[in-house]
Motif scaffolding. Sequence first.
Motif, PDB file in Angstrom:
ATOM      1  N   ASP A 139       0.884  -1.167   0.000  1.00 51.78           N
ATOM      2  CA  ASP A 139       0.000   0.000   0.000  1.00 51.78           C
ATOM      3  C   ASP A 139       0.917   1.211   0.000  1.00 51.78           C
ATOM      4  N   THR A 140       0.875   2.016  -1.049  1.00 50.99           N
ATOM      5  CA  THR A 140       1.832   3.123  -1.195  1.00 50.99           C
ATOM      6  C   THR A 140       1.695   4.177  -0.093  1.00 50.99           C
ATOM      7  N   THR A 141       0.552   4.178   0.640  1.00 52.61           N
ATOM      8  CA  THR A 141       0.364   5.176   1.700  1.00 52.61           C
ATOM      9  C   THR A 141       0.838   4.683   3.071  1.00 52.61           C
ATOM     10  N   ASP A 142       1.310   3.452   3.135  1.00 50.67           N
ATOM     11  CA  ASP A 142       1.834   2.896   4.389  1.00 50.67           C
ATOM     12  C   ASP A 142       3.237   3.475   4.616  1.00 50.67           C
ATOM     13  N   PRO A 143       3.464   4.132   5.759  1.00 47.94           N
ATOM     14  CA  PRO A 143       4.805   4.704   6.009  1.00 47.94           C
ATOM     15  C   PRO A 143       5.937   3.687   5.850  1.00 47.94           C
ATOM     16  N   LYS A 144       5.664   2.384   6.142  1.00 48.82           N
ATOM     17  CA  LYS A 144       6.709   1.367   5.967  1.00 48.82           C
ATOM     18  C   LYS A 144       7.069   1.210   4.488  1.00 48.82           C
ATOM     19  N   TYR A 145       6.112   1.541   3.613  1.00 46.97           N
ATOM     20  CA  TYR A 145       6.368   1.504   2.164  1.00 46.97           C
ATOM     21  C   TYR A 145       6.997   2.818   1.716  1.00 46.97           C
ATOM     22  N   TYR A 146       6.364   3.953   2.083  1.00 53.76           N
ATOM     23  CA  TYR A 146       6.857   5.205   1.500  1.00 53.76           C
ATOM     24  C   TYR A 146       8.163   5.680   2.128  1.00 53.76           C
ATOM     25  N   LYS A 147       8.569   5.013   3.220  1.00 51.78           N
ATOM     26  CA  LYS A 147       9.936   5.245   3.726  1.00 51.78           C
ATOM     27  C   LYS A 147      10.937   5.035   2.590  1.00 51.78           C
ATOM     28  N   TRP A 148      10.696   3.989   1.783  1.00 51.76           N
ATOM     29  CA  TRP A 148      11.657   3.639   0.727  1.00 51.76           C
ATOM     30  C   TRP A 148      11.431   4.465  -0.537  1.00 51.76           C
ATOM     31  N   THR A 149      10.216   4.980  -0.736  1.00 56.47           N
ATOM     32  CA  THR A 149       9.991   5.950  -1.827  1.00 56.47           C
ATOM     33  C   THR A 149      10.813   7.201  -1.514  1.00 56.47           C
ATOM     34  N   GLN A 150      10.770   7.635  -0.248  1.00 57.08           N
ATOM     35  CA  GLN A 150      11.563   8.803   0.170  1.00 57.08           C
ATOM     36  C   GLN A 150      13.064   8.518   0.079  1.00 57.08           C
ATOM     37  N   TRP A 151      13.449   7.285   0.417  1.00 57.72           N
ATOM     38  CA  TRP A 151      14.868   6.914   0.346  1.00 57.72           C
ATOM     39  C   TRP A 151      15.374   7.012  -1.097  1.00 57.72           C
ATOM     40  N   ILE A 152      14.569   6.543  -2.052  1.00 58.24           N
ATOM     41  CA  ILE A 152      14.973   6.624  -3.466  1.00 58.24           C
ATOM     42  C   ILE A 152      15.112   8.090  -3.872  1.00 58.24           C
ATOM     43  N   PHE A 153      14.159   8.935  -3.430  1.00 58.59           N
ATOM     44  CA  PHE A 153      14.246  10.362  -3.750  1.00 58.59           C
ATOM     45  C   PHE A 153      15.562  10.957  -3.233  1.00 58.59           C
ATOM     46  N   LEU A 154      15.935  10.586  -2.010  1.00 59.25           N
ATOM     47  CA  LEU A 154      17.184  11.119  -1.448  1.00 59.25           C
ATOM     48  C   LEU A 154      18.401  10.703  -2.271  1.00 59.25           C
ATOM     49  N   GLN A 155      18.383   9.468  -2.794  1.00 59.27           N
ATOM     50  CA  GLN A 155      19.515   9.023  -3.626  1.00 59.27           C
ATOM     51  C   GLN A 155      19.559   9.830  -4.931  1.00 59.27           C
ATOM     52  N   LEU A 156      18.371  10.086  -5.502  1.00 59.05           N
ATOM     53  CA  LEU A 156      18.304  10.916  -6.711  1.00 59.05           C
ATOM     54  C   LEU A 156      18.850  12.316  -6.422  1.00 59.05           C
ATOM     55  N   PHE A 157      18.465  12.864  -5.270  1.00 52.84           N
ATOM     56  CA  PHE A 157      18.930  14.203  -4.879  1.00 52.84           C
ATOM     57  C   PHE A 157      20.453  14.224  -4.719  1.00 52.84           C
ATOM     58  N   LYS A 158      20.986  13.203  -4.026  1.00 53.84           N
ATOM     59  CA  LYS A 158      22.432  13.164  -3.769  1.00 53.84           C
ATOM     60  C   LYS A 158      23.239  13.013  -5.051  1.00 53.84           C
ATOM     61  N   PRO A 199      10.776   6.831   7.948  1.00 51.57           N
ATOM     62  CA  PRO A 199      10.002   7.705   7.067  1.00 51.57           C
ATOM     63  C   PRO A 199       9.666   9.038   7.731  1.00 51.57           C
ATOM     64  N   LEU A 200       9.639  10.083   6.899  1.00 53.70           N
ATOM     65  CA  LEU A 200       9.093  11.359   7.333  1.00 53.70           C
ATOM     66  C   LEU A 200       7.588  11.273   7.091  1.00 53.70           C
ATOM     67  N   THR A 201       6.821  11.145   8.175  1.00 50.31           N
ATOM     68  CA  THR A 201       5.390  10.857   8.018  1.00 50.31           C
ATOM     69  C   THR A 201       4.570  12.134   7.900  1.00 50.31           C
ATOM     70  N   LEU A 202       3.415  11.987   7.296  1.00 48.08           N
ATOM     71  CA  LEU A 202       2.483  13.100   7.158  1.00 48.08           C
ATOM     72  C   LEU A 202       1.887  13.443   8.527  1.00 48.08           C
ATOM     73  N   PRO A 203       1.876  14.705   8.890  1.00 53.18           N
ATOM     74  CA  PRO A 203       1.204  15.087  10.144  1.00 53.18           C
ATOM     75  C   PRO A 203      -0.310  15.180   9.904  1.00 53.18           C
ATOM     76  N   ASP A 204      -1.083  15.146  10.975  1.00 55.31           N
ATOM     77  CA  ASP A 204      -2.520  15.382  10.844  1.00 55.31           C
ATOM     78  C   ASP A 204      -2.758  16.878  10.640  1.00 55.31           C
ATOM     79  N   VAL A 205      -3.593  17.208   9.673  1.00 55.64           N
ATOM     80  CA  VAL A 205      -3.934  18.612   9.462  1.00 55.64           C
ATOM     81  C   VAL A 205      -5.424  18.798   9.721  1.00 55.64           C
ATOM     82  N   LYS A 206      -5.809  20.028  10.051  1.00 51.18           N
ATOM     83  CA  LYS A 206      -7.234  20.298  10.304  1.00 51.18           C
ATOM     84  C   LYS A 206      -7.973  20.510   8.994  1.00 51.18           C
ATOM     85  N   ASP A 207      -7.277  21.129   8.030  1.00 54.64           N
ATOM     86  CA  ASP A 207      -7.936  21.485   6.774  1.00 54.64           C
ATOM     87  C   ASP A 207      -7.092  20.962   5.621  1.00 54.64           C
ATOM     88  N   TYR A 208      -7.715  20.217   4.734  1.00 54.38           N
ATOM     89  CA  TYR A 208      -6.968  19.606   3.624  1.00 54.38           C
ATOM     90  C   TYR A 208      -6.883  20.510   2.402  1.00 54.38           C
TER      91      TYR A 208
END
Length: 801
Positions: A126-145, A449-458
């Motif tokens: 599930d792409t919205t699971d922090p255990k999954y998107y931790k590695w989406t973010q990791w790939i982004f960091l490698q691209l950035f570096k 993972p850098l997780t999404l915080p809860d927001v009051k207004d989307y």
Amino acid sequence: MENYNFKDIEKKWQEIWDKEQCFHAVTGEDKPKYYALVEFPYPSGQGLHVGHPRPYTALDIVSRKKRMEGYNVLFPMGFDAFGLPTENYAIKTGVHPAIVTKNNIDNFKRQLKSLGYSFDWQREVDTTDPKYYKWTQWIFLQLFKKGLAYKKEFPINFCTSCKVGLANEEVVNGVCERCGGEVVRKVKNQWMLKITEYADRLIDDLEDVNFIDRVKTSQINWIGRSYGAEINFDIKDTSEKLTVYTTRPDTIYGATYMVISPEHPVIETLKDKISNLDKVLEYKEEAAKKSDFERTELNKEKTGVKLEGISAVNPITGKEISIFASDYVLMTYGTGAIMAVPAHDTRDYEFAKVFDLPIIEVVSGGDITKEAYTGDGKIVNSPLIDGLGIKEAKEKMTEIVEEKGIGKRKTNFKLRDWVFSRQRYWGEPIPIINCPHCGFVPLDESELPLTLPDVKDYKPTDDGESPLKNMPEWYNIKCPKCGADAQRETDTMPQWAGSSWYYLRYTDPDNDKELASKEAIDYWMNVDWYNGGMEHTTLHLLYSRFWHKFLYDIGVVNTKEPYQKRTSHGMILGENHEKMSKSKGNVVNPDEVIDEFGADTLRTYEMFIGDFEKVAPWSENGVKGCKRFLDRVSKMEDMIVDGVEYSKELTTLMHQTIKKVSEDFETLKFNTAIAQLMKLTNQVYDNGKINRAEFRTFLILLNPVAPHLTEELWQRAGFEGYLHDADWPKYDEAKTVADEIEIPIQINGKFKGKVSVGKEASEEEVKDIVHKQNAVLNIPEDKKILKEIYVKGRIYNIVVK
């Protein structure tokens, strides 16, 4: 079995498969591996529609067959769950997108399980699971570096009502597709990924994969590689130049004016010299309201404005030529400026006609008084290259341009760098910190993972920033490098991010140390067969191939390409032959079909509906026909007789059926495979019996299509073990050819029956058999046979008078 009770049977077998984890794939098993992949769905609130099961059933058939052939099959499923529809629903209702997503996924899973797919549910992602998107973010960091992720000012389509950026396809007639609000072009600071660095490889490596031609073509056309030259045109009485990219340097003598994008920076640079600047800026504002697609439509009326007060110089002819701004030239393609050759370019011709500009023929062969000539010919009116063919003239003029120092040879691409920012909430946070002293600083990998915080207004902010911009307590942070006050990035990633690497996570979905272990990747990759919609064969396929090549370059994966084979299926239309949509009232809910006819019937129908690669209209009568076929199959158990080998009557047809079904399942010809099984069923009914050996093989061949009914019949017939564990049958090529053939008899052109004869029988032998048939014996005595014609192996004709 009297009209089998599909509800009980399907529930029973789904529970057995689930409980015993019958389709779980084990990494490293001592069998050849086979990785079958379908595009994972976006879990919308509407649930599955009947278009979803078409590709899923096709690859399920392939997976079930491969298991029976001795392969260790990985056939996974997951959910591409970040996305704007869920966020819009959250804005409307206040329900957190995570809750909406969970409910939608639960419903999708229930529906998928009700269809009896042999997915390995233990590998669900599930792409919205922090255990999954931790590695989406990791790939982004490698691209950035590695310098492949960067931020720049970039124009986007901005909906003034939704306050969000839109893709080009979300803009229709200048308004937002969703809300109808006005859309303007707005420059925003966006994260970009340098996919253009991989453009050549994304084309060249298509040679190494087995993609169907139309998929390869769509990739090649989207990347749009062309060979040409960059040429500099001086702007008279200034130090400025306009650089153009052209694939036709041979036509430079016919360049009678120039066109620049309304956004071209030279307008700002030379604003003091442009005497009609107000008019130019007004035109620029109008152009900003149009999407790129609208601006470049071929059949639209050409508009523009001349830049009064400045002009360019053709570097080969030395002639002074006008400069126009027009919205048919885009700043994001090429250099944002073109040399216009109206005699030999349709759009330039139309523009020249509107503004009464010179049209000079430089390629012979057409009538330029009527239209632009874009065909082949000899070069004319071009002193340095006169008389040459186009190919030689291109090369010669490129050499001249380089010799004169007014340009250079250039390979260009239509492909642009990937805009990776979204000013939204429901996406992966981009793990970058912006420090006023250190610039962009990557988040330490240990903090992922850098997780999404809860927001009051989307809702986005009034100026179109992400809702995360309203959370200073989240984005204000100390710089990890220098300790100064800094800010987190508040843009999130696009939905494309999670789908660009999900096939890798399936190989090792629970790994919390790396995106997947080397062992799992080395064993499973690359994907043997990937099927999905044609609408995803450009962007999704390009993006995932790009990420995979990058991961290959940094040593994470073991193959240059993620997918060895890629096929695409046709859409299922409504009964009215139109695309299914709620507004047209032609949507078919698979739950209702399963409830009335059963999952096996739905699966059989979706595979029998027509050519898998083409669109096909839904037909309830077709569904009923497939149900009747399965009813007949269920009753075959009442016809079983003993037999450990195929009977003489069915031997040829059995071997023909094994061959055809085996080949057709591998070549997307599911409809003709099912037709062959129907033919065999009809023959069984004609014979009134089927022996155990024949019934066993028949059930195996039908099982990938109708797994529940065939498992039940297998068990009831007392065959050993589970059907899905059986070995796929083999055929003998020699036995696919019948020893005997059937010859139709015609008397005076009317069909009178058939006779069975040896395939090598002589004409005399055939005649002897024919004359013993009642149709011939009963010819009246007062009638005389005038002639007999035998077309060998085809037909026996008798003419009587």
